[in-house]
Design a protein around this motif. Sequence first.
Motif, PDB file in Angstrom:
ATOM      1  N   CYS A 146     -68.843  29.306  40.367  1.00  0.00           N
ATOM      2  CA  CYS A 146     -68.588  30.688  39.972  1.00  0.00           C
ATOM      3  C   CYS A 146     -67.187  31.054  40.440  1.00  0.00           C
ATOM      4  O   CYS A 146     -66.877  30.978  41.627  1.00  0.00           O
ATOM      5  N   LEU A 147     -66.333  31.454  39.511  1.00  0.00           N
ATOM      6  CA  LEU A 147     -64.960  31.810  39.828  1.00  0.00           C
ATOM      7  C   LEU A 147     -64.852  33.253  40.301  1.00  0.00           C
ATOM      8  O   LEU A 147     -63.850  33.636  40.887  1.00  0.00           O
ATOM      9  N   THR A 148     -65.897  34.035  40.075  1.00  0.00           N
ATOM     10  CA  THR A 148     -65.921  35.442  40.468  1.00  0.00           C
ATOM     11  C   THR A 148     -66.465  35.600  41.882  1.00  0.00           C
ATOM     12  O   THR A 148     -65.885  36.300  42.708  1.00  0.00           O
ATOM     13  N   VAL A 149     -67.602  34.961  42.131  1.00  0.00           N
ATOM     14  CA  VAL A 149     -68.245  34.986  43.456  1.00  0.00           C
ATOM     15  C   VAL A 149     -68.556  33.535  43.819  1.00  0.00           C
ATOM     16  O   VAL A 149     -69.591  32.998  43.408  1.00  0.00           O
ATOM     17  N   PRO A 150     -67.659  32.869  44.553  1.00  0.00           N
ATOM     18  CA  PRO A 150     -67.782  31.435  44.809  1.00  0.00           C
ATOM     19  C   PRO A 150     -69.100  30.967  45.426  1.00  0.00           C
ATOM     20  O   PRO A 150     -69.446  29.799  45.302  1.00  0.00           O
ATOM     21  N   TRP A 189     -68.994  37.812  35.004  1.00  0.00           N
ATOM     22  CA  TRP A 189     -68.791  36.752  35.986  1.00  0.00           C
ATOM     23  C   TRP A 189     -68.321  35.510  35.245  1.00  0.00           C
ATOM     24  O   TRP A 189     -68.863  35.160  34.195  1.00  0.00           O
ATOM     25  N   GLU A 190     -67.339  34.805  35.814  1.00  0.00           N
ATOM     26  CA  GLU A 190     -66.773  33.622  35.180  1.00  0.00           C
ATOM     27  C   GLU A 190     -67.220  32.350  35.900  1.00  0.00           C
ATOM     28  O   GLU A 190     -67.290  32.319  37.130  1.00  0.00           O
ATOM     29  N   PHE A 191     -67.488  31.304  35.086  1.00  0.00           N
ATOM     30  CA  PHE A 191     -67.961  30.027  35.612  1.00  0.00           C
ATOM     31  C   PHE A 191     -67.124  28.888  35.066  1.00  0.00           C
ATOM     32  O   PHE A 191     -66.738  28.888  33.895  1.00  0.00           O
ATOM     33  N   ASP A 192     -66.864  27.902  35.929  1.00  0.00           N
ATOM     34  CA  ASP A 192     -66.170  26.681  35.522  1.00  0.00           C
ATOM     35  C   ASP A 192     -67.175  25.829  34.744  1.00  0.00           C
ATOM     36  O   ASP A 192     -68.235  25.474  35.283  1.00  0.00           O
ATOM     37  N   PRO A 206     -76.515  33.569  37.726  1.00  0.00           N
ATOM     38  CA  PRO A 206     -77.222  33.850  38.981  1.00  0.00           C
ATOM     39  C   PRO A 206     -77.125  35.314  39.417  1.00  0.00           C
ATOM     40  O   PRO A 206     -77.831  35.733  40.317  1.00  0.00           O
ATOM     41  N   HIS A 207     -76.290  36.092  38.776  1.00  0.00           N
ATOM     42  CA  HIS A 207     -76.124  37.491  39.147  1.00  0.00           C
ATOM     43  C   HIS A 207     -77.303  38.322  38.679  1.00  0.00           C
ATOM     44  O   HIS A 207     -78.046  38.880  39.486  1.00  0.00           O
ATOM     45  N   ARG A 208     -77.520  38.407  37.372  1.00  0.00           N
ATOM     46  CA  ARG A 208     -78.605  39.217  36.817  1.00  0.00           C
ATOM     47  C   ARG A 208     -79.393  38.479  35.742  1.00  0.00           C
ATOM     48  O   ARG A 208     -80.093  39.098  34.947  1.00  0.00           O
ATOM     49  N   GLY A 209     -79.248  37.145  35.693  1.00  0.00           N
ATOM     50  CA  GLY A 209     -80.026  36.359  34.746  1.00  0.00           C
ATOM     51  C   GLY A 209     -79.519  36.405  33.312  1.00  0.00           C
ATOM     52  O   GLY A 209     -80.235  36.028  32.398  1.00  0.00           O
TER      53      GLY A 209
END
Length: 100
Positions: free
Chosen positions: A76-80, A67-70, A44-47
């Motif tokens: 999103c673990l970086t930007v919840p 960016w990290e995702f579960d 979702p940040h930059r596609g």
Amino acid sequence: WIRVCALEDIPRLGSRVVRREGADDLALFRNADDEVFALVDRCPHRGGPLSQGIVFGRSVACPLHGWEFDLRTGACLTVPTRPVRSHPVRVVDGKVEVAV
């Protein structure tokens, strides 16, 4: 449930993309414990293509900006506040099935 591939078609600590006409592509991930997860293949940040990210444990890091995702939930673990959609996955007789 839709059968999409065999478990061995997804490399350990890697992914496989499932193209869907008229819908977002899915990235199937397999971790070191042979657990399989499905996320929409777009950060979702930059596609960025999450399918090209680094899998570790039950997480994936986007290849563009980290960016990290579960993998279980898409959180999103970086930007919840910026999750990605996840889909339930099951493995039946060595075949991977996704609920879409």
